[in-house]
Design an enzyme around this catalytic site. Structure first.
Site, PDB file in Angstrom:
ATOM      1  N   LYS A 154       5.291   3.136  17.017  1.00  0.00           N
ATOM      2  CA  LYS A 154       4.540   3.327  15.768  1.00  0.00           C
ATOM      3  C   LYS A 154       4.852   2.212  14.786  1.00  0.00           C
ATOM      4  CE  LYS A 154       8.013   6.796  14.640  1.00  0.00           C
ATOM      5  NZ  LYS A 154       8.530   6.960  13.316  1.00  0.00           N
TER       6      LYS A 154
ATOM      7  N   TYR B  57      15.170 -16.091 -11.990  1.00  0.00           N
ATOM      8  CA  TYR B  57      14.759 -15.186 -13.068  1.00  0.00           C
ATOM      9  C   TYR B  57      15.944 -14.370 -13.594  1.00  0.00           C
ATOM     10  CZ  TYR B  57       9.907 -15.947 -11.607  1.00  0.00           C
ATOM     11  OH  TYR B  57       8.684 -16.507 -11.297  1.00  0.00           O
TER      12      TYR B  57
HETATM   13  C1  LIG Z   1       9.661  11.786  15.995  1.00  0.00           C
HETATM   14  C2  LIG Z   1      10.408  10.525  16.316  1.00  0.00           C
HETATM   15  N1  LIG Z   1      10.898  10.358  17.544  1.00  0.00           N
HETATM   16  C3  LIG Z   1      11.581   9.250  17.909  1.00  0.00           C
HETATM   17  C4  LIG Z   1      11.784   8.233  17.000  1.00  0.00           C
HETATM   18  C5  LIG Z   1      12.542   7.018  17.443  1.00  0.00           C
HETATM   19  O1  LIG Z   1      13.759   6.914  16.779  1.00  0.00           O
HETATM   20  P1  LIG Z   1      14.707   5.662  16.984  1.00  0.00           P
HETATM   21  O2  LIG Z   1      13.982   4.479  16.446  1.00  0.00           O
HETATM   22  O3  LIG Z   1      15.905   5.992  16.176  1.00  0.00           O
HETATM   23  O4  LIG Z   1      14.983   5.552  18.442  1.00  0.00           O
HETATM   24  C6  LIG Z   1      11.293   8.364  15.704  1.00  0.00           C
HETATM   25  C7  LIG Z   1      11.534   7.306  14.727  1.00  0.00           C
HETATM   26  O5  LIG Z   1      11.279   7.327  13.582  1.00  0.00           O
HETATM   27  C8  LIG Z   1      10.585   9.545  15.348  1.00  0.00           C
HETATM   28  O6  LIG Z   1      10.093   9.733  14.120  1.00  0.00           O
END
Ligand SMILES: Cc1ncc(COP(=O)(O)O)c(C=O)c1O
Length: 383
Positions: free
Chosen positions: A42, A270
């Site tokens: 994602k 700044y």
């Molecule tokens: C529902 C879910 N599963 C798995 C993961 C993967 O986690 P990680 O990046 O810590 O392996 C995430 C990451 O945000 C998540 O939201």
């Protein structure tokens, strides 16, 4: 390629796809042979670029892709019309039809979702795949665990949906092993209380990267759901997962724009939050918070130049960052390469260290590199 794509780089990310593939194989090798790999891609594959990352993970044999939403899933469908895809975030009612159109699996947390997806599956003449999510102590998505058996029964009775998986998510896998063990116990107990439950052919998953560290009963879950570790980043600095020997896929680079000498007493950037204590040679770098160097890292971050660590002086600005190069050996000129995250001449700045300088975590840093920063892909099949 656009005309601007041919310009010299001022700030860029390098993505080592061969390392990504090696990482997937190393993680698999560290797990029992039958465990399936759910690749969490994602947020544009954690900022690495969904298209390139997913293509390489398909080549490496990921079993299922997990994305946040329909738009990300549709991008995956440009690569493969049938690779299994799970949506991790709630589907909005006006997105329901895309589940059937693009053959996507939805996360289910409520009776209302089952009813909606059942209607979509019936209308399409093909059941919608769902993963039943159980809330074992995250307090986010998922049906509360005591109500999970009823939702499971509702799914089994709905001809328009087809159970493809059951999962939960850990809230504190990187910091509270006792609570994580309790979440595992609750998850197993919920599965045990499903009437007529048969896990054959289902994805049963809980472990994110940090979960893998404390997974004594992992053989009872037949899949892992990994984001960060596949990109070669440990969920915390002292993680036991160092034993897996994954390597970073991401590195972050910029260049020297200008070198100049300034007298002691000069205020820098700044707000003049840093005043030079000595006559100082500074380099103005061609990247700032408009690229992904957080302003919160002002006066805290370091960069690598000629293999030497150089401190950031004063506030990070939108397009430029000022560093002290007085102690850098050898000449420094406009155009020289600078490493923000990664290796240079035997020195390294890790993404964890870079994130610490702005009080954040690698996950957020990866999502904070802006869209004006090109991603360059190294694709060699060096496995
Ligand atoms: C529902 C879910 N599963 C798995 C993961 C993967 O986690 P990680 O990046 O810590 O392996 C995430 C990451 O945000 C998540 O939201």
């Amino acid at each position: 390629m656009t005309a601007s794509g041919q310009l010299p780089r001022r700030c860029w990310v390098e993505i080592d796809l061969a390392a990504l593939e090696r990482n997937l194989k190393l993680i698999r090798a560290s797990l029992p042979a039958q465990i399936k790999f759910v690749a969490v891609v994602k947020a544009d594959a954690y900022g690495h670029g969904l298209h390139h990352v997913a293509a390489r993970l398909m080549h490496a044999g990921a079993d299922l892709f997990a994305v946040a939403n329909v738009a990300e899933a549709m991008a995956l469908r440009e690569l493969s019309s049938d690779w299994p895809v799970l949506l991790l975030s709630p589907v909005l009612p006006d997105e329901d039809r895309y589940l059937a159109d693009y053959d996507l699996a939805a996360t289910v947390s409520s009776a209302e979702e089952v009813r909606r997806f059942d209607a979509v599956g019936r209308k399409a003449g093909k059941p919608v795949a769902v993963h039943l999510k159980i809330d074992t102590g995250m307090g986010r998505l998922g049906v509360w665990h005591t109500q999970a058996p009823a939702l499971y029964a509702q799914i089994q009775a709905a001809p328009g949906v087809k159970l493809a998986g059951v999962f939960t998510h850990f809230s504190s896998a990187d910091e509270d092993p006792a609570f994580t063990a309790e979440q595992r116990r609750i998850f197993l107990h919920a599965l045990d209380s499903f009437t007529g439950f048969n896990p054959a052919g289902l994805f049963i998953h809980a472990d994110n990267s940090a979960g893998l560290e404390t997974a004594p009963e992992r053989s009872v879950f037949n899949a892992v759901r990994v984001g960060l570790l596949q990109f070669g980043i440990l969920p915390h600095p002292h993680s036991l997962l160092a034993r897996v020997h994954t390597e970073p896929v991401f590195s972050f680079h910029t260049r020297v724009g200008l070198v100049k000498q300034l007298p002691a007493g000069t205020g820098i950037s700044y707000g003049r939050t840093f005043v030079l204590q000595r006559d100082t040679k500074v380099a103005i770098l061609t990247a700032g918070y408009g690229d992904g160097i957080a302003r919160a890292a002002s006066n805290r971050a370091q960069v690598l130049l000629n293999g030497r660590r150089c401190p950031v002086l004063g506030r990070v600005t939108m397009d430029q960052t000022i560093v002290d190069i007085t102690d850098v050996p050898g000449p420094v000129s406009s155009g020289d390469p600078v490493v923000l995250v990664g290796h240079q001449a035997g020195a390294e700045i890790s993404i964890t260290e870079f994130s610490d300088w702005s009080d954040t975590i690698p996950w957020e840093t990866l999502c904070s590199v802006t869209k004006r920063v090109p991603r360059l892909y190294r694709t060699a099949l060096g496995v």
